[in-house]
Design a protein around this motif. Structure first.
Motif, PDB file in Angstrom:
ATOM      1  N   LYS A  13       0.827  -1.209   0.000  1.00 11.13           N
ATOM      2  CA  LYS A  13       0.000   0.000   0.000  1.00 11.13           C
ATOM      3  C   LYS A  13       0.861   1.258   0.000  1.00 11.13           C
ATOM      4  O   LYS A  13       0.509   2.257  -0.638  1.00 11.13           O
ATOM      5  CB  LYS A  13      -0.938  -0.007   1.212  1.00 11.13           C
ATOM      6  CG  LYS A  13      -2.044  -1.046   1.121  1.00 11.13           C
ATOM      7  CD  LYS A  13      -3.029  -0.919   2.281  1.00 11.13           C
ATOM      8  CE  LYS A  13      -4.195  -1.879   2.129  1.00 11.13           C
ATOM      9  NZ  LYS A  13      -5.211  -1.708   3.191  1.00 11.13           N
ATOM     10  N   ALA A 261      -7.442  -1.669  -7.487  1.00 14.79           N
ATOM     11  CA  ALA A 261      -7.796  -0.676  -6.470  1.00 14.79           C
ATOM     12  C   ALA A 261      -8.837  -1.236  -5.507  1.00 14.79           C
ATOM     13  O   ALA A 261      -8.792  -0.965  -4.298  1.00 14.79           O
ATOM     14  CB  ALA A 261      -8.314   0.590  -7.151  1.00 14.79           C
ATOM     15  N   ALA A 262      -9.789  -2.016  -6.034  1.00 13.34           N
ATOM     16  CA  ALA A 262     -10.805  -2.619  -5.173  1.00 13.34           C
ATOM     17  C   ALA A 262     -10.172  -3.600  -4.186  1.00 13.34           C
ATOM     18  O   ALA A 262     -10.558  -3.662  -3.005  1.00 13.34           O
ATOM     19  CB  ALA A 262     -11.858  -3.326  -6.032  1.00 13.34           C
ATOM     20  N   LEU A 264      -7.196  -3.395  -2.972  1.00  9.36           N
ATOM     21  CA  LEU A 264      -6.503  -2.597  -1.953  1.00  9.36           C
ATOM     22  C   LEU A 264      -7.466  -2.026  -0.922  1.00  9.36           C
ATOM     23  O   LEU A 264      -7.102  -1.807   0.234  1.00  9.36           O
ATOM     24  CB  LEU A 264      -5.735  -1.454  -2.629  1.00  9.36           C
ATOM     25  CG  LEU A 264      -4.464  -1.845  -3.378  1.00  9.36           C
ATOM     26  CD1 LEU A 264      -3.950  -0.674  -4.198  1.00  9.36           C
ATOM     27  CD2 LEU A 264      -3.395  -2.313  -2.398  1.00  9.36           C
ATOM     28  N   ARG A 265      -8.708  -1.787  -1.344  1.00 11.86           N
ATOM     29  CA  ARG A 265      -9.692  -1.192  -0.424  1.00 11.86           C
ATOM     30  C   ARG A 265     -10.367  -2.223   0.468  1.00 11.86           C
ATOM     31  O   ARG A 265     -11.144  -1.845   1.356  1.00 11.86           O
ATOM     32  CB  ARG A 265     -10.765  -0.452  -1.227  1.00 11.86           C
ATOM     33  CG  ARG A 265     -10.288   0.816  -1.925  1.00 11.86           C
ATOM     34  CD  ARG A 265     -11.474   1.646  -2.367  1.00 11.86           C
ATOM     35  NE  ARG A 265     -12.317   0.919  -3.313  1.00 11.86           N
ATOM     36  CZ  ARG A 265     -12.179   0.967  -4.641  1.00 11.86           C
ATOM     37  NH1 ARG A 265     -11.211   1.703  -5.167  1.00 11.86           N
ATOM     38  NH2 ARG A 265     -12.994   0.282  -5.431  1.00 11.86           N
ATOM     39  N   GLU A 266     -10.107  -3.493   0.256  1.00 12.41           N
ATOM     40  CA  GLU A 266     -10.816  -4.524   1.007  1.00 12.41           C
ATOM     41  C   GLU A 266     -10.549  -4.466   2.497  1.00 12.41           C
ATOM     42  O   GLU A 266     -11.347  -4.937   3.295  1.00 12.41           O
ATOM     43  CB  GLU A 266     -10.457  -5.907   0.468  1.00 12.41           C
ATOM     44  CG  GLU A 266     -11.097  -6.199  -0.889  1.00 12.41           C
ATOM     45  CD  GLU A 266     -10.699  -7.571  -1.422  1.00 12.41           C
ATOM     46  OE1 GLU A 266      -9.843  -8.227  -0.768  1.00 12.41           O
ATOM     47  OE2 GLU A 266     -11.232  -7.981  -2.456  1.00 12.41           O
ATOM     48  N   GLY A 267      -9.405  -3.899   2.876  1.00  9.57           N
ATOM     49  CA  GLY A 267      -9.136  -3.721   4.291  1.00  9.57           C
ATOM     50  C   GLY A 267      -8.513  -4.918   4.978  1.00  9.57           C
ATOM     51  O   GLY A 267      -8.211  -4.861   6.166  1.00  9.57           O
TER      52      GLY A 267
END
Length: 309
Positions: A13, A261-262, A264-267
């Protein structure tokens, strides 16, 4: 989740957070000259290898070398065995090393660049590097995870490696299977219906694993589209003729960007975050390389660059 995957995801990240992104690429593309673009490039993470770039090819290669360095750094942060996830995703660098060793087309003799240093991300480069002829290259590929390309002409060697890269990615990196299928589709469509070349048998087999048996055997572009698996139809949506495949390629890049990007946003911290970061880093480099070319053309972006940013 192991501490190694957490550390790798955090590092991934951080690398993505330093990317110039679409806005930065636009600034580079506006130039209005390549020298102006290189000065802008020097303010980005790509400066590590771009400082000595004297022209467009060198600058574009510097951008690619930076991505490879980031992948190698990232591999070092992953837990034991984690780097294997990145090996097929870095296959393009090994392919580029082979390209530099193949006979150049007549009238285009140039000094071969230094090979990309792959480290833990190599598949079989040390064996391929020792091959002195195209026939020896084919033999080395056949004895490696790349597999037999089906011929020893430059075209057969590279087409075989590119399709094998898609096959290997789909098997080893499940979260990247959608991208691998799209890449295989574009490669097959371009070879069959733009260049009008039959696929070597090993390439056809790899394509069939990703696209089913009917599409790679299609006699026309329309038939090819009709026989694609539903999961891959998005690549050629509204692309009605082979001459518009550049639009499909731009869509593929946008999809890799949005999917990455999705992830990376998964947390969550794990392999999917790392794969997503590799996707975003790769797209950013593609965009910056296209931006440099636009600047070299006095700030006139090409259609594919416009379609992506």
């Amino acid at each position: 989740m192991s501490a190694g995957w957490v550390a790798g995801a955090v590092r991934a990240k951080a690398l993505v957070g330093r990317c110039p992104g679409a806005v930065g690429a636009r600034e580079i593309a506006r130039g209005p000259t390549l020298d102006d673009a290189l000065r802008r490039l020097a303010t980005t993470p790509y400066a590590r290898y771009a400082r000595t770039a004297a022209g467009l090819p060198q600058a574009q290669r510097a951008v690619a070398a930076t991505v490879l360095w980031h992948l190698r750094v990232l591999a070092g942060w992953l837990p034991p065995g984690g780097a294997r996830l990145l090996v097929p995703l870095a296959a393009g660098f090994e392919i580029a090393n082979v390209v530099a060793r193949l006979p150049a087309p007549e009238g285009r003799r140039a000094e071969a660049p230094e090979p990309y240093r792959l480290g833990a991300l190599e598949t079989a480069w040390r064996s391929l590097e020792r091959a002195g002829t195209p026939a020896e290259l084919r033999a080395a590929l056949t004895a490696s995870p790349w597999g037999d390309p089906g011929g020893d002409t430059p075209w057969a060697l590279l087409t075989g490696m590119r399709m094998a890269a898609a096959r290997r990615t789909a098997v080893a990196v499940p979260s990247a299977r959608r991208w691998a299928q799209g890449r295989a589709l574009l490669l097959a469509a371009r070879e069959l219906f733009v260049h009008h070349r039959s696929l070597p048998e090993p390439v056809r087999r790899d394509a069939a694993r990703l696209l089913g048996t009917r599409a790679p055997a299609a006699a026309s572009y329309q038939e090819f589209r009709e026989h694609l698996p539903p999961a891959t139809g998005w690549v050629l949506a509204d692309v009605d003729e082979p001459g518009e495949l550049w639009r499909a390629e731009a869509r593929w890049w946008r999809t890799v960007q949005s999917d990455g990007a999705a992830m990376l946003r998964e947390g969550r911290y794990g392999p999917r975050v790392v794969v997503g970061a590799v996707a975003v880093l790769t797209v950013d480099a593609w965009r910056v390389r296209a931006a440099l070319e636009s600047a070299a053309r006095s700030g006139r972006p090409g259609e594919a660059f416009d379609a992506l940013v």
